[in-house]
Design a protein around this motif. Sequence first.
Motif, short mmCIF file in Angstrom:
data_model
loop_
_atom_site.label_atom_id
_atom_site.label_comp_id
_atom_site.label_asym_id
_atom_site.label_seq_id
_atom_site.Cartn_x
_atom_site.Cartn_y
_atom_site.Cartn_z
N SER A 71 0.83 -1.21 0.00
CA SER A 71 0.00 0.00 0.00
C SER A 71 0.86 1.26 0.00
CB SER A 71 -0.93 -0.01 1.22
OG SER A 71 -1.72 1.15 1.26
N PHE A 86 -1.95 -2.30 -5.47
CA PHE A 86 -3.18 -2.26 -4.69
C PHE A 86 -3.98 -3.56 -4.88
CE2 PHE A 86 -3.21 2.60 -4.59
CZ PHE A 86 -2.94 2.65 -3.23
N GLU A 106 -2.38 -6.28 -2.88
CA GLU A 106 -2.73 -6.08 -1.47
C GLU A 106 -4.16 -6.54 -1.20
OE1 GLU A 106 -3.04 -2.51 1.89
OE2 GLU A 106 -2.95 -2.04 -0.25
N LEU A 107 -5.07 -6.19 -2.10
CA LEU A 107 -6.48 -6.58 -1.93
C LEU A 107 -6.62 -8.10 -1.91
CD1 LEU A 107 -9.48 -5.78 -1.82
CD2 LEU A 107 -9.49 -5.82 -4.32
N GLU A 126 -5.30 -9.43 1.43
CA GLU A 126 -6.16 -9.13 2.58
C GLU A 126 -7.46 -9.92 2.54
OE1 GLU A 126 -4.62 -4.62 3.65
OE2 GLU A 126 -6.36 -4.89 2.34
N THR A 149 -8.60 -1.01 1.18
CA THR A 149 -7.78 -1.28 0.00
C THR A 149 -8.64 -1.33 -1.26
OG1 THR A 149 -6.22 -2.52 1.37
CG2 THR A 149 -6.12 -2.89 -1.01
N ASN A 202 -9.10 2.05 -2.56
CA ASN A 202 -7.92 2.52 -3.30
C ASN A 202 -7.89 1.94 -4.71
OD1 ASN A 202 -6.84 4.11 -1.21
ND2 ASN A 202 -5.83 2.35 -0.28
#
Length: 357
Positions: free
Chosen positions: A180, A199, A202-203, A206, A220, A223
Motif C-alpha cells: 500500500s 493495490f 494487497e487486496l 487481505e 484497499t 484505493n
Amino acid sequence: GDGQRTVVMDTMRALADLCAQWKTSHEALEWLRKRREVARIQGEPFYLDATADVARHMQESGDLEGAKQLYSEVRDREARVFGVESERHLSTLANLGWIAQDVRNLEEAEALFDQIKVVQSSLSEDPAMQLRLLDTLSNLADIKKEQNKLSAAADLLTRVRDGFAKHLGRDHPDYLTSLSNLASVYRRMGRLDDASVLFREELDGEETVLGVDHPDTLSTLRNCLSVLRQMGKAAEAEALAAPVVERSIAKATSLITTAATEGSGVIRLCGIFLDQRGCSWLSSRAELRHSAVRALDMQNCNVGALGLQELVGLLSEPSLALAEVNLSANSVIGEGGRPILDGLCQFGGASPGWLLH
C-alpha cells in the motif's frame, strides 16, 4: 537501600500509569519526575531509563521541545554507558527523529534515521535487526515523501517490500502494508498502472488473510477503485466492487426493513460499503421518504465522490422528512466528494432545519 528504592520506583511508575489511565496527565508526569529523582541515586542506568520515561510522556502529551531536551541528554549518556549499537540508544535516536519530523525539521529527522540505518546495516546478520532496518527505511521514505522526493521514497519502499517478502512472507500484514505504501507513492508519481497492480495484490492478500468484509480489505478496495477510475477504467472498477456492493445492499435492505418494522425513526447503515451503485439504490428507497423516518446514520459508510453525487438529489428534496443525516468525516467520500459535502453542510441542502454532519 537499593532494594527499597527499587520498590519505591516501581510504585511511582504504577501510580503514573494509573494517572495516565485516569486521563490526569499532569499528575502522571509529576510521579515520573519524582521517580527520576529517586533513580538519580540508584545509578546511571536507572536514571537514564527514568529520564526516557519522562521524555516519552512529554512527547505523547505534545511537549515536544521538553521531550527533545531530555532525549538529547539521554542520547549522549546512553552512547557512553550502553554503546552506540545498543537498542536503547537507537530507540532514543528514533524518538528524536520523530520529534524533528513532527516539527517539520526534515533534514534533522533524515540525519537521525540515517544514523540509525548505518548502525542497523552493520548488524544486519541479526534477523531481528533486519526487520528493524526495514522499519527505519520506512521512516526515511516517509521523510522523502514529505520532501516531495518521490523517486527516492519509491526506491526505499521497494527495499522495504522486498525485505518483508523475504523475512515475513507475502501473507504477513507488514508485507501487505508495504504494498500500500509503495502503491501510494507510485500514484503520486503518476505511475497508475504500477499503483493499480500493487493495490490489487494487497487486496487479494487481505481478502485471503483478513476476509472480504474486513475494514482494512474494504479500505484497499477503495484505493483500487479510485485508481481504476483515475485511469478511466470505470467499468472494471464497477465489476470489482460488485460483489461487495451486492452484499452491502442485502444488509442495508435488512436494516431498513427492521427500522421500518420497529418504528424507531432512525435508519442506521453504519460501515456499509455502498459506492456509487449502492448510493443510487439507496436514493430510490421509498422508506427514506416516509414521514416517520427522521434520521439517516451513514457514519463510516463507503460513499465515494460519485456515490455522494447520487445522494445529492435525495438530500435536496424539499419534502424530505429527514431531520438529521450523519455523513460524518469518517464517511469515506474521497477528495472529490469533500467539496460536495462542504457545500451541503454550508447551505443545509434544500431542506432548512435539518442537521447534516
